[in-house]
Design an enzyme around this catalytic site. Structure first.
Site, mmCIF file in Angstrom:
data_model
loop_
_atom_site.group_PDB
_atom_site.id
_atom_site.type_symbol
_atom_site.label_atom_id
_atom_site.label_comp_id
_atom_site.label_asym_id
_atom_site.label_seq_id
_atom_site.Cartn_x
_atom_site.Cartn_y
_atom_site.Cartn_z
ATOM 1 N N SER A 150 0.820 -1.212 0.000
ATOM 2 C CA SER A 150 0.000 0.000 0.000
ATOM 3 C C SER A 150 0.857 1.266 0.000
ATOM 4 O O SER A 150 1.951 1.285 0.582
ATOM 5 C CB SER A 150 -0.877 -0.022 1.247
ATOM 6 O OG SER A 150 -1.397 1.253 1.525
ATOM 7 N N TYR A 172 -1.994 -0.259 10.226
ATOM 8 C CA TYR A 172 -2.193 -0.845 8.891
ATOM 9 C C TYR A 172 -0.930 -0.700 8.043
ATOM 10 O O TYR A 172 -0.447 -1.667 7.445
ATOM 11 C CB TYR A 172 -3.377 -0.147 8.206
ATOM 12 C CG TYR A 172 -3.533 -0.502 6.742
ATOM 13 C CD1 TYR A 172 -3.927 -1.776 6.348
ATOM 14 C CD2 TYR A 172 -3.277 0.445 5.739
ATOM 15 C CE1 TYR A 172 -4.070 -2.098 5.009
ATOM 16 C CE2 TYR A 172 -3.420 0.134 4.397
ATOM 17 C CZ TYR A 172 -3.811 -1.140 4.035
ATOM 18 O OH TYR A 172 -3.940 -1.461 2.700
HETATM 19 P P1 NAD Z 1 -11.416 -5.864 0.395
HETATM 20 O O1 NAD Z 1 -11.634 -5.762 1.872
HETATM 21 O O2 NAD Z 1 -12.564 -5.583 -0.500
HETATM 22 O O3 NAD Z 1 -10.816 -7.288 0.026
HETATM 23 C C1 NAD Z 1 -10.070 -8.051 0.924
HETATM 24 C C2 NAD Z 1 -10.680 -9.443 0.988
HETATM 25 O O4 NAD Z 1 -9.880 -10.225 1.886
HETATM 26 C C3 NAD Z 1 -12.110 -9.443 1.539
HETATM 27 O O5 NAD Z 1 -12.996 -10.090 0.639
HETATM 28 C C4 NAD Z 1 -12.008 -10.211 2.850
HETATM 29 O O6 NAD Z 1 -13.160 -11.003 3.131
HETATM 30 C C5 NAD Z 1 -10.756 -11.050 2.636
HETATM 31 N N1 NAD Z 1 -10.087 -11.382 3.904
HETATM 32 C C6 NAD Z 1 -9.831 -10.536 4.935
HETATM 33 N N2 NAD Z 1 -9.251 -11.209 5.950
HETATM 34 C C7 NAD Z 1 -9.113 -12.498 5.534
HETATM 35 C C8 NAD Z 1 -8.600 -13.658 6.136
HETATM 36 N N3 NAD Z 1 -8.142 -13.650 7.404
HETATM 37 N N4 NAD Z 1 -8.603 -14.813 5.437
HETATM 38 C C9 NAD Z 1 -9.114 -14.840 4.159
HETATM 39 N N5 NAD Z 1 -9.647 -13.771 3.551
HETATM 40 C C10 NAD Z 1 -9.642 -12.610 4.232
HETATM 41 O O7 NAD Z 1 -10.188 -4.874 0.077
HETATM 42 P P2 NAD Z 1 -9.623 -4.304 -1.297
HETATM 43 O O8 NAD Z 1 -9.880 -2.848 -1.288
HETATM 44 O O9 NAD Z 1 -10.063 -5.136 -2.443
HETATM 45 O O10 NAD Z 1 -8.056 -4.504 -1.048
HETATM 46 C C11 NAD Z 1 -7.354 -5.656 -1.506
HETATM 47 C C12 NAD Z 1 -5.902 -5.555 -1.040
HETATM 48 O O11 NAD Z 1 -5.314 -4.357 -1.552
HETATM 49 C C13 NAD Z 1 -5.737 -5.484 0.475
HETATM 50 O O12 NAD Z 1 -4.572 -6.206 0.820
HETATM 51 C C14 NAD Z 1 -5.539 -4.009 0.740
HETATM 52 O O13 NAD Z 1 -4.818 -3.790 1.933
HETATM 53 C C15 NAD Z 1 -4.748 -3.592 -0.488
HETATM 54 N N6 NAD Z 1 -4.884 -2.169 -0.815
HETATM 55 C C16 NAD Z 1 -6.080 -1.674 -1.205
HETATM 56 C C17 NAD Z 1 -6.199 -0.328 -1.523
HETATM 57 C C18 NAD Z 1 -7.504 0.271 -1.964
HETATM 58 O O14 NAD Z 1 -7.548 1.481 -2.175
HETATM 59 N N7 NAD Z 1 -8.580 -0.488 -2.127
HETATM 60 C C19 NAD Z 1 -5.068 0.515 -1.422
HETATM 61 C C20 NAD Z 1 -3.861 -0.035 -1.005
HETATM 62 C C21 NAD Z 1 -3.771 -1.392 -0.721
#
Ligand code: NAD
Length: 331
Positions: free
Chosen positions: A136, A161
C-alpha cells in the site's frame, strides 16, 4: 494452463482480478473468508459476478472459503493450486483500512502479518515460486518528497495498517532470499471503481450525496490522494504476473501502482457533486489520526518493467463510478 490463487478474491480488487484472469484463460482458485469488515452480502454478490464470468468464458474456477490465519485452510488452497511451473499467488486478502487498524491493531497484525507468514510458509512447502503481494501507498507515511519513489525510505509508518503492509514486504523479502521465491510487492494507491469498498471515501461520499446527507470532511480539504481506477490497478497486477513468469532467476521488486496524479479532497468532492448533479453538504471535522497528508506515485519503474500504462483520469473515473452506483441500485 497456468493457475492463479487469488486470496481475498471475493473483495473489491480481488473479484475484478479473478474475472480478468478468467478472461485471459487462466484457471483461478478464489480464497476468502467472507468476513464482516463490510457486508458479506456484497462479497457474495462479487462472487456471483466472478461465477458468471467463469460460466461465460467456460473458465476453470475453484472457490474456497478459508482463513489466512488457519494453516490448514491455506493448505487446501495450495492443493487446489497445484505446484506446476506456471502456478502463482496474488495475495490480496487483508484487513484493509487505516482508521479501523488504530481501533484493532492486534487483529491487523494477526491477519496481515501472521496470515501473510502462513501464506509464505505454504509457498515454501508446496514449491510455488511466484507471488504478487498487495502492499500500500500508506507505507510512505508522511513522506515529504513527491512523487513517492520505491527507493524512498519507508521506516516511519503512521498507522498499524501501514506497519503491517511494510512487515509483509519484509517477510516476502525473507522468503525470496532464503527460498528463491519470486515476489512483486505492489504498492496500490487508493483504488476506486465499481464494487469499491463501502468504507472508502468515493463510495461513502457518493452514497451520502445520494441520500442528501452531509459528508464527513476531515481537515481543510487540502489533503491529496493519487486515486487509481481499478482497471489500471488490474493492468499493473497482470503486468506483474507476466514479469514474474518471464524472470529467468528468482526476483524481488517493489512497484508503485498509481496514476501519478494527485487530487485534493475539495476537488474530489466537487467532481462527485458534479457527477451526481447535487451540491454536497459538508460536515467539517478535524484531520483523523493515521491519515497521511498526501499520496503521489512515481510510476516510472512499473511503466518500464511491467509495461504499466494507466489510462483513466479521475474525471472519467468518477463518471464511471457514479454510473455504476446508480446502475447498482444503491441510489
Ligand atoms: P477488500 O476488503 O474488498 O478485500 C479483501 C478481501 O480479503 C475481503 O474479501 C475479505 O473477506 C478477505 N479477507 C480478509 N481477511 C481475511 C482472512 N483472514 N482470510 C481470508 N480472507 C480474508 O479490500 P480491497 O480494497 O479489495 O483490497 C485488496 C488488497 O489491496 C488489500 O490487501 C488491501 O490492503 C490492499 N490495498 C487496497 C487499496 C484500496 O484502495 N482499495 C489501497 C492499497 C492497498
Amino acid at each position: 494452463m497456468d493457475t492463479i490463487l487469488v486470496t481475498g478474491g471475493a473483495g473489491f480488487i480481488g473479484s475484478h482480478l479473478c474475472e480478468t484472469l478468467l478472461r485471459q484463460g487462466r484457471r483461478v482458485v478464489l480464497f476468502d473468508n467472507f468476513n464482516d469488515f463490510y457486508s458479506p452480502e456484497i462479497k457474495m454478490a462479487n462472487l456471483e459476478a466472478v461465477c458468471r464470468t467463469a460460466a461465460e468464458t467456460e473458465g476453470h474456477l475453484t472457490v474456497l472459503r478459508g482463513d489466512l490465519r488457519s494453516p490448514g485452510d491455506l493448505r487446501r488452497a495450495f492443493l487446489a493450486l497445484g505446484s506446476s511451473d506456471k502456478s502463482a499467488v496474488v495475495h490480496l486478502a487483508a484487513m484493509a483500512g487505516v482508521r479501523p487498524s488504530i481501533e484493532n491493531p492486534l487483529l491487523y497484525n494477526e491477519v496481515n502479518v501472521t496470515g501473510t507468514l502462513n501464506l509464505l510458509e505454504e509457498c515454501r512447502r508446496s514449491g510455488v515460486k511466484r507471488l504478487a503481494f498487495a502492499s500500500s501507498s500508506s507505507v510512505y507515511g508522511n513522506n515529504e518528497k513527491v512523487p513517492f519513489s520505491e527507493t524512498d525510505p519507508v521506516d516511519l509508518p503512521i498507522s498499524p495498517y501501514a506497519a503491517t503492509k511494510k512487515a509483509g514486504e519484509l517477510l516476502c523479502h525473507n522468503y525470496h532470499h532464503l527460498y528463491g521465491l519470486s515476489v512483486a510487492c505492489l504498492r496500490f494507491f487508493t483504488v476506486y471503481g465499481p464494487r469499491q469498498r463501502p468504507d472508502l471515501a468515493i463510495h461513502k461520499f457518493t452514497r451520502l450525496i445520494s441520500e442528501n446527507r452531509p459528508l464527513p470532511f476531515f481537515g481543510d480539504g487540502s489533503t491529496r490522494r493519487d486515486y487509481t481506477y481499478v482497471t489500471d490497478t488490474l493492468q499493473g497486477v497482470t503486468g506483474a504476473l507476466r514479469w514474474l513468469e518471464k524472470a529467468k532467476r528468482p526476483v524481488y521488486e517493489i512497484f508503485n501502482l498509481g496514476e501519478s496524479r494527485t487530487v485534493d479532497l475539495s476537488t474530489l468532492v466537487r467532481l462527485l457533486g458534479e457527477a451526481m448533479g447535487r451540491e454536497p453538504e459538508l460536515s467539517r471535522l478535524p484531520m483523523q489520526p493515521g491519515d497521511v497528508l498526501c499520496t503521489f506515485a512515481d510510476i516510472a519503474k512499473a511503466r518500464k518493467m511491467l509495461a504499466y500504462a494507466p489510462e483513466v483520469a479521475i474525471e472519467e473515473g468518477i463518471e464511471r463510478f457514479v454510473e455504476w452506483f446508480r446502475g447498482n441500485g444503491e441510489e
